[in-house]
Write a protein that holds these residues in place. Sequence first.
Motif, short mmCIF file in Angstrom:
data_model
loop_
_atom_site.label_atom_id
_atom_site.label_comp_id
_atom_site.label_asym_id
_atom_site.label_seq_id
_atom_site.Cartn_x
_atom_site.Cartn_y
_atom_site.Cartn_z
N HIS A 68 16.94 33.65 -17.50
CA HIS A 68 16.29 32.78 -18.64
C HIS A 68 14.56 32.62 -17.92
O HIS A 68 13.79 32.47 -18.52
N LEU A 69 15.04 32.47 -16.52
CA LEU A 69 13.56 32.13 -15.81
C LEU A 69 12.85 33.33 -15.12
O LEU A 69 11.80 33.21 -14.69
N LYS A 70 13.69 34.49 -15.41
CA LYS A 70 13.14 35.73 -14.85
C LYS A 70 13.05 35.72 -13.33
O LYS A 70 12.13 36.18 -12.93
N VAL A 71 14.18 35.27 -12.66
CA VAL A 71 14.14 35.17 -11.26
C VAL A 71 15.42 35.82 -10.85
O VAL A 71 16.47 36.03 -11.63
N ARG A 72 15.77 36.16 -9.37
CA ARG A 72 16.90 36.46 -9.10
C ARG A 72 17.93 35.63 -9.13
O ARG A 72 17.84 34.40 -9.21
N ARG A 73 19.28 35.86 -9.36
CA ARG A 73 20.60 34.67 -9.56
C ARG A 73 20.40 34.17 -8.17
O ARG A 73 20.76 32.90 -8.15
N ASP B 241 29.20 11.22 -23.20
CA ASP B 241 30.07 11.95 -24.35
C ASP B 241 29.08 12.01 -25.66
O ASP B 241 29.40 12.60 -26.51
N VAL B 242 28.36 10.75 -25.61
CA VAL B 242 27.65 10.76 -27.10
C VAL B 242 26.51 11.83 -27.10
O VAL B 242 26.09 12.40 -27.85
N SER B 243 25.84 12.16 -25.76
CA SER B 243 25.00 13.17 -25.55
C SER B 243 25.74 14.59 -26.10
O SER B 243 24.74 15.42 -26.68
N PHE B 244 26.85 14.65 -25.60
CA PHE B 244 27.58 15.78 -26.02
C PHE B 244 27.59 16.19 -27.37
O PHE B 244 27.27 17.04 -27.91
N LEU B 245 28.09 15.08 -28.13
CA LEU B 245 28.10 14.91 -29.37
C LEU B 245 26.92 15.17 -30.06
O LEU B 245 26.86 16.04 -31.16
N ALA B 246 25.96 14.45 -29.66
CA ALA B 246 24.54 14.77 -30.51
C ALA B 246 24.22 16.51 -30.02
O ALA B 246 23.43 16.99 -31.18
N ARG B 247 24.39 17.00 -28.96
CA ARG B 247 23.95 18.50 -28.88
C ARG B 247 25.02 19.27 -29.87
O ARG B 247 24.33 20.30 -30.15
N THR B 248 26.07 18.92 -29.87
CA THR B 248 26.93 19.67 -30.63
C THR B 248 26.44 19.49 -32.23
O THR B 248 26.60 20.54 -32.96
N VAL B 249 26.38 18.27 -32.69
CA VAL B 249 26.03 18.13 -33.94
C VAL B 249 24.63 18.73 -34.39
O VAL B 249 24.40 19.43 -35.38
N SER C 258 11.18 24.65 -18.01
CA SER C 258 12.18 25.69 -18.73
C SER C 258 13.62 25.24 -18.57
O SER C 258 14.63 25.68 -19.70
N LEU C 259 14.20 25.10 -17.51
CA LEU C 259 15.46 24.93 -17.53
C LEU C 259 15.98 23.35 -18.14
O LEU C 259 17.19 23.55 -18.60
N ALA C 260 15.31 22.63 -18.16
CA ALA C 260 15.52 21.52 -19.12
C ALA C 260 15.76 21.78 -20.44
O ALA C 260 16.76 21.36 -21.22
N SER C 261 15.05 22.57 -20.92
CA SER C 261 15.16 23.21 -22.32
C SER C 261 16.53 24.02 -22.49
O SER C 261 17.43 23.75 -23.49
N LEU C 262 16.58 24.92 -21.49
CA LEU C 262 17.91 25.61 -21.56
C LEU C 262 19.32 24.96 -21.31
O LEU C 262 20.14 25.10 -22.19
N TYR C 263 19.14 23.66 -20.52
CA TYR C 263 20.23 22.99 -20.29
C TYR C 263 20.44 21.53 -21.18
O TYR C 263 21.16 20.66 -21.24
N GLU C 264 19.18 21.30 -22.01
CA GLU C 264 19.44 20.54 -23.08
C GLU C 264 19.25 19.15 -22.45
O GLU C 264 20.27 18.34 -22.72
N ARG C 265 18.29 18.97 -21.50
CA ARG C 265 18.31 17.74 -20.94
C ARG C 265 16.75 17.31 -20.92
O ARG C 265 15.79 18.13 -20.93
#
Length: 123
Positions: free
Chosen positions: A39-44, A87-95, A64-71
């Motif tokens: 995603h970042l176009k860097v080495r692992r 747990d509410v954040s998880f539900l929001a991301r899932t919904v 970029s990582l915040a977007s990928l990690y949804e934070r």
Amino acid sequence: MPRTPVGFAGLDPEAVRLGKRLKEAREYVGITQGEAAAHLKVRRSAISEMEAGKRGVGALEIKSLASLYERPTSWFTGEVEPPVPEDVSFLARTVSKLSENDRGELANFAEFLRSRSKAVKNV
């Protein structure tokens, strides 16, 4: 004059805290270091070094990582904690990934649960 090392094993404590948050968020959403690196176009190994606090993380990388990690980016820097329980954040991301129709059905169910909870309290 030689510089005195800071933090654990000479690492900057802020970099270590950021690294722990990066790792926690990555693992929570189920993304591998390899996927984050792609995603970042860097080495692992760069992701590994970021998570260990051994490599600096640029502002654009955090964004970029915040977007990928949804934070929010502020969560990684420690400026704010998530405003809702995890747990509410998880539900929001899932919904957010459901169809509009399914979200409407879920909203109806949530309203049912809320009204049922109020009725039980009033008994």
